[in-house]
Design an enzyme around this catalytic site. Structure first.
Site, mmCIF file in Angstrom:
data_model
loop_
_atom_site.group_PDB
_atom_site.id
_atom_site.type_symbol
_atom_site.label_atom_id
_atom_site.label_comp_id
_atom_site.label_asym_id
_atom_site.label_seq_id
_atom_site.Cartn_x
_atom_site.Cartn_y
_atom_site.Cartn_z
ATOM 1 N N CYS A 73 0.761 -1.343 0.136
ATOM 2 C CA CYS A 73 0.099 -0.071 -0.110
ATOM 3 C C CYS A 73 0.739 1.299 -0.033
ATOM 4 C CB CYS A 73 -0.928 0.117 1.297
ATOM 5 S SG CYS A 73 -1.758 -1.728 1.796
ATOM 6 N N CYS A 76 1.763 3.756 -3.068
ATOM 7 C CA CYS A 76 0.596 4.745 -3.420
ATOM 8 C C CYS A 76 -0.026 5.716 -2.468
ATOM 9 C CB CYS A 76 -0.718 4.029 -4.102
ATOM 10 S SG CYS A 76 -0.155 3.323 -5.829
ATOM 11 N N HIS A 77 -0.301 5.064 -1.242
ATOM 12 C CA HIS A 77 -0.691 5.948 -0.170
ATOM 13 C C HIS A 77 0.166 6.511 0.908
ATOM 14 C CE1 HIS A 77 -4.815 4.452 -1.205
ATOM 15 N NE2 HIS A 77 -4.062 3.173 -1.487
ATOM 16 N N MET A 122 -6.627 1.778 -8.172
ATOM 17 C CA MET A 122 -6.290 0.932 -7.229
ATOM 18 C C MET A 122 -6.651 -0.414 -7.648
ATOM 19 S SD MET A 122 -7.191 0.820 -3.214
ATOM 20 C CE MET A 122 -7.463 -0.567 -2.297
ATOM 21 N N HIS A 360 6.957 10.619 -11.808
ATOM 22 C CA HIS A 360 7.121 9.046 -11.304
ATOM 23 C C HIS A 360 8.105 8.555 -12.048
ATOM 24 C CE1 HIS A 360 6.047 5.352 -9.659
ATOM 25 N NE2 HIS A 360 6.270 4.593 -10.853
ATOM 26 N N HIS A 402 2.507 5.749 -17.961
ATOM 27 C CA HIS A 402 3.862 4.869 -17.189
ATOM 28 C C HIS A 402 4.854 4.436 -18.403
ATOM 29 C CE1 HIS A 402 5.771 1.815 -14.694
ATOM 30 N NE2 HIS A 402 5.176 2.252 -13.840
HETATM 31 FE FE1 DHE Z 1 8.355 0.477 -10.028
HETATM 32 C C1 DHE Z 1 10.932 1.761 -11.985
HETATM 33 C C2 DHE Z 1 8.147 3.112 -8.159
HETATM 34 C C3 DHE Z 1 5.378 -0.957 -8.597
HETATM 35 C C4 DHE Z 1 8.955 -2.848 -11.399
HETATM 36 N N1 DHE Z 1 9.461 2.089 -10.189
HETATM 37 C C5 DHE Z 1 10.285 2.709 -10.830
HETATM 38 C C6 DHE Z 1 10.775 3.933 -10.666
HETATM 39 C C7 DHE Z 1 9.863 4.458 -9.550
HETATM 40 C C8 DHE Z 1 9.187 3.271 -8.872
HETATM 41 C C9 DHE Z 1 9.827 5.806 -8.776
HETATM 42 C C10 DHE Z 1 11.710 4.820 -11.373
HETATM 43 C C11 DHE Z 1 13.244 4.537 -10.718
HETATM 44 C C12 DHE Z 1 14.291 5.248 -11.836
HETATM 45 O O1 DHE Z 1 14.168 5.232 -12.784
HETATM 46 O O2 DHE Z 1 14.947 5.842 -11.021
HETATM 47 N N2 DHE Z 1 6.964 1.381 -8.693
HETATM 48 C C13 DHE Z 1 7.176 2.236 -8.104
HETATM 49 C C14 DHE Z 1 6.193 2.425 -6.844
HETATM 50 O O3 DHE Z 1 5.945 3.311 -6.120
HETATM 51 C C15 DHE Z 1 4.851 1.307 -7.321
HETATM 52 C C16 DHE Z 1 3.908 1.952 -8.073
HETATM 53 C C17 DHE Z 1 4.523 0.866 -6.017
HETATM 54 C C18 DHE Z 1 5.413 0.150 -4.840
HETATM 55 O O4 DHE Z 1 5.034 -0.024 -3.967
HETATM 56 O O5 DHE Z 1 6.742 -0.037 -5.531
HETATM 57 C C19 DHE Z 1 6.026 0.440 -8.101
HETATM 58 N N3 DHE Z 1 7.443 -1.309 -10.196
HETATM 59 C C20 DHE Z 1 6.293 -1.659 -9.508
HETATM 60 C C21 DHE Z 1 5.616 -3.130 -9.643
HETATM 61 O O6 DHE Z 1 5.054 -3.548 -9.224
HETATM 62 C C22 DHE Z 1 6.707 -3.419 -10.472
HETATM 63 C C23 DHE Z 1 6.228 -4.221 -11.671
HETATM 64 C C24 DHE Z 1 7.413 -4.931 -9.590
HETATM 65 C C25 DHE Z 1 7.919 -4.719 -8.428
HETATM 66 O O7 DHE Z 1 9.042 -4.389 -8.575
HETATM 67 O O8 DHE Z 1 7.302 -4.382 -7.601
HETATM 68 C C26 DHE Z 1 7.680 -2.434 -10.841
HETATM 69 N N4 DHE Z 1 9.800 -0.156 -11.354
HETATM 70 C C27 DHE Z 1 9.756 -1.650 -11.759
HETATM 71 C C28 DHE Z 1 10.910 -1.646 -12.833
HETATM 72 C C29 DHE Z 1 11.371 -0.511 -12.898
HETATM 73 C C30 DHE Z 1 10.720 0.473 -12.019
HETATM 74 C C31 DHE Z 1 11.199 -3.072 -13.195
HETATM 75 C C32 DHE Z 1 12.661 -0.009 -13.735
HETATM 76 C C33 DHE Z 1 12.234 0.344 -15.122
HETATM 77 C C34 DHE Z 1 13.162 0.539 -15.916
HETATM 78 O O9 DHE Z 1 13.432 0.052 -17.213
HETATM 79 O O10 DHE Z 1 14.494 1.286 -15.765
#
Ligand code: DHE
Length: 567
Positions: A73, A76-77, A122, A360, A402
């Site tokens: 959670c 997002c929250h 959500m 983001h 995204h």
């Molecule tokens: Fe991510 C990148 C935040 C959920 C996989 N994710 C990022 C970035 C942020 C972020 C700020 C950019 C980083 C950068 O470039 O410096 N992600 C968040 C969240 O806050 C969110 C919505 C919820 C959470 O609690 O984390 C979230 N993200 C996810 C997922 O559910 C994913 C699919 C699987 C996981 O890890 O939980 C996921 N996020 C990724 C991946 C990247 C990413 C694989 C890097 C992408 C890239 O090619 O650079």
């Protein structure tokens, strides 16, 4: 209510501290700091739970609820439940806030939201969380949230562990492998990172790197791979060893999503920047040792001039400039793009560019001069001219863009475009980045297969004729288990890659090999995790990497492409 501060430590203290600084390098290693974790639990056992009004949670329930909240959670929250891209989850609504307090929603209202999700984005948690977990969360969300303990330079430095000093590391690679084509692969739920030789497809090692690793980045030389996870832990992996090794670790905050290194000429492999979600701050470390150098809180006024002061101003994506000694750090809730000059890392000079709220993820245009970032909850893409430290434009693209880092392709008419997908609708938007009519506008929009959003990542490569798009968060199993491949010049849909036999889950995140002729896709959240490798020209499946060690893989990062920002 009894002593919640102490109990709070059990997640924001021991969980991450136990996993950090223990010198864990190989899969089978144990963490030297386990006793610290037990000490905290002893402390916790002295209190008898949390009671507010009619609501009671035992210590064990409080710990479990915090862990679920942190995992599912907080993204997002917000870590303190004050709201971020999602509404606040406080017992009573703060003055002027339109979202009702959780006490007003009550257990039944909260259960309905958790089980069914909302049209605003959500997810539906029924089926992912158990009925018991959902019931527990309805109680947890109705009591006062815990307070985040301080975590600054002193606490950070305490967690720093230099496992192999620089002088004891090899000066040249101990092997003949092609490090440029190594892949770092995140096994999110296992808290591990696998290093795979992209030429031979051999697994070289699986390393324990911390709770819910989120992204990997590589040093400017390509030698080191850094991971960062939801426990705020940074792990530094040295690829010069025959079997890559963890050489340093540090914890930068309780929660985080981003890390990057200095890439400007003269500063290669010198400094590392870390983005804290909780506490919200920018920390700078020595990129050779991870020794903390400075920490700068990111709290401040919001971008839109309404004088709202935002304490939990989390650091979202970070990129490193190739043309200047700066990082671009995106301050999510404030909608500020911070250009951080690292020439004096102890007192970094920060230029704040107001843009749009809820910044983001984002990446460079093909010239690596402009940075494009999604303000996802505002449905906008922000364009920054980095060398001139100026806002260029804010572009409406669609519901919840995204892009990941986005991707750069050239259309049949010669337009160079940067591409974003959307979480909230079935739309790919193509923003023209080269000079001429239409620059910084959406020049094309294309739909992927089926209906609904849920796309997380797009990917192409300068040598490729294809654009790959996943639909990981779409609720239709046929869409979330497949990837669309478009012709990158005409934008015609050429193929939809579906799940091969013997593999089960959702497809997520594409990454090219160094040569730009192979695409790697992760399969996670299902019964049979795998890495799928496709030939980019024929779109044929070349190889499936499976095994006990392949556990819910998420992001994959090719060393050369990550170092040079090729996407
Ligand atoms: Fe991510 C990148 C935040 C959920 C996989 N994710 C990022 C970035 C942020 C972020 C700020 C950019 C980083 C950068 O470039 O410096 N992600 C968040 C969240 O806050 C969110 C919505 C919820 C959470 O609690 O984390 C979230 N993200 C996810 C997922 O559910 C994913 C699919 C699987 C996981 O890890 O939980 C996921 N996020 C990724 C991946 C990247 C990413 C694989 C890097 C992408 C890239 O090619 O650079």
């Amino acid at each position: 209510m009894k002593n919640k501060g102490l109990v709070y430590l059990s997640v924001f203290g021991s969980l991450a501290l136990a996993s950090c600084g223990g010198g864990a390098t190989e899969e089978k290693d144990t963490h030297a700091e386990e006793p610290a974790k037990e000490e905290k639990h002893e402390e916790v056992a002295k209190v008898d739970g949390v009671t507010e009004g009619d609501i009671h949670l035992t210590n064990a329930e409080w710990d479990e609820a915090q862990a679920i909240y942190f995992d599912r959670c907080a993204g997002c929250h917000g870590s303190t439940r004050k709201g971020a891209t999602g509404p606040h989850l406080l017992p009573n609504a703060p003055e002027g806030n339109k979202s009702p307090g959780t006490l007003m929603l009550g257990a039944a209202g909260l259960k309905a939201f958790i089980e069914n999700g909302t049209p605003g984005g959500m997810p539906e948690w029924k089926g992912i969380m158990t009925d018991g977990e959902i019931e527990l969360m309805t109680r947890f969300l109705q009591v006062t949230p815990p307070v985040v303990p301080p975590f600054g330079m002193a606490e950070m430095t305490e967690t720093w562990k230099l496992i192999i000093p620089v002088a004891d590391r090899p000066t040249t690679p101990e092997h003949d492998r092609n490090i440029d084509n190594y892949f770092g692969v995140i096994m999110r739920d296992a808290g591990k990172v696998a290093i795979i030789d992209g030429d031979t497809k051999e697994k070289l090692v699986v390393l324990k790197t911390g709770f819910a690793v989120h992204i990997l980045r590589t040093s400017a030389s390509g030698r080191y791979i850094y991971s960062v996870g939801r426990d705020g832990r940074i792990t530094m992996i040295d690829t010069y060893y025959e079997t890559p090794k963890i050489v340093a670790e540090v914890r930068g905050a309780f929660d985080s999503r981003s890390v990057e290194v200095s890439k400007f000429k003269g500063y290669e492999d010198k400094y590392l920047v870390f983005g804290g979600y909780s506490p919200a701050h920018i920390a700078i470390m020595d990129a050779q040792t991870l020794e903390p150098i400075s920490v700068t809180p990111t709290a401040g006024n919001a971008c839109d001039g309404d004088k709202e002061y935002i304490e939990e101003a989390r650091v979202a994506s970070i990129v490193a400039s190739h043309t200047d000694p700066v990082w671009i750090c995106n301050i999510k809730e404030r909608g500020m793009v911070d250009i951080v000059d690292y020439t004096d890392p102890v007192h970094p000079q920060i230029t704040e560019i107001p843009s749009a709220r809820f910044l983001h993820d984002g990446g460079w245009d093909a010239s690596e001069h402009y940075f494009l970032v999604a303000a996802n909850a505002s449905n906008k893409i922000v364009v920054i001219d980095v060398p001139n430290k100026k806002l260029v434009k804010i572009i409406e693209t669609g519901i919840k863009p995204h892009p990941g880092r986005g991707t750069n392709i050239t259309l049949a008419n010669g337009d160079k475009v940067w591409v974003t997908s959307h979480l909230g609708e079935n739309k790919l938007s193509f923003i023209k980045t080269n000079e001429g009519e239409g620059q910084w506008t959406v020049v094309r929009e294309v739909q992927a297969s089926g209906t609904g959003g849920g796309a997380l990542f797009v990917k192409s490569h300068p040598k490729s004729k294809h654009l790959w798009v996943d639909r990981t968060l779409n609720t239709d199993p046929a869409l979330n288990s497949s990837v669309d491949v478009f012709n990158s010049a005409t934008l015609e849909l050429e193929n939809t890659i579906t799940m091969p036999e013997g593999v089960d889950g959702r497809m997520v995140h594409m990454e090219y090999n160094k040569g730009g002729d192979e695409v790697w896709i992760s399969v996670f959240m299902g019964a049979e995790s795998a890495l799928l490798i496709y030939d980019d020209a024929s779109l044929e499946l070349k190889e499936i990497i499976k095994g006990d060690w392949v556990q819910n893989p998420t992001g994959k990062f090719n060393v050369y492409n990550t170092t040079h920002d090729i996407y």
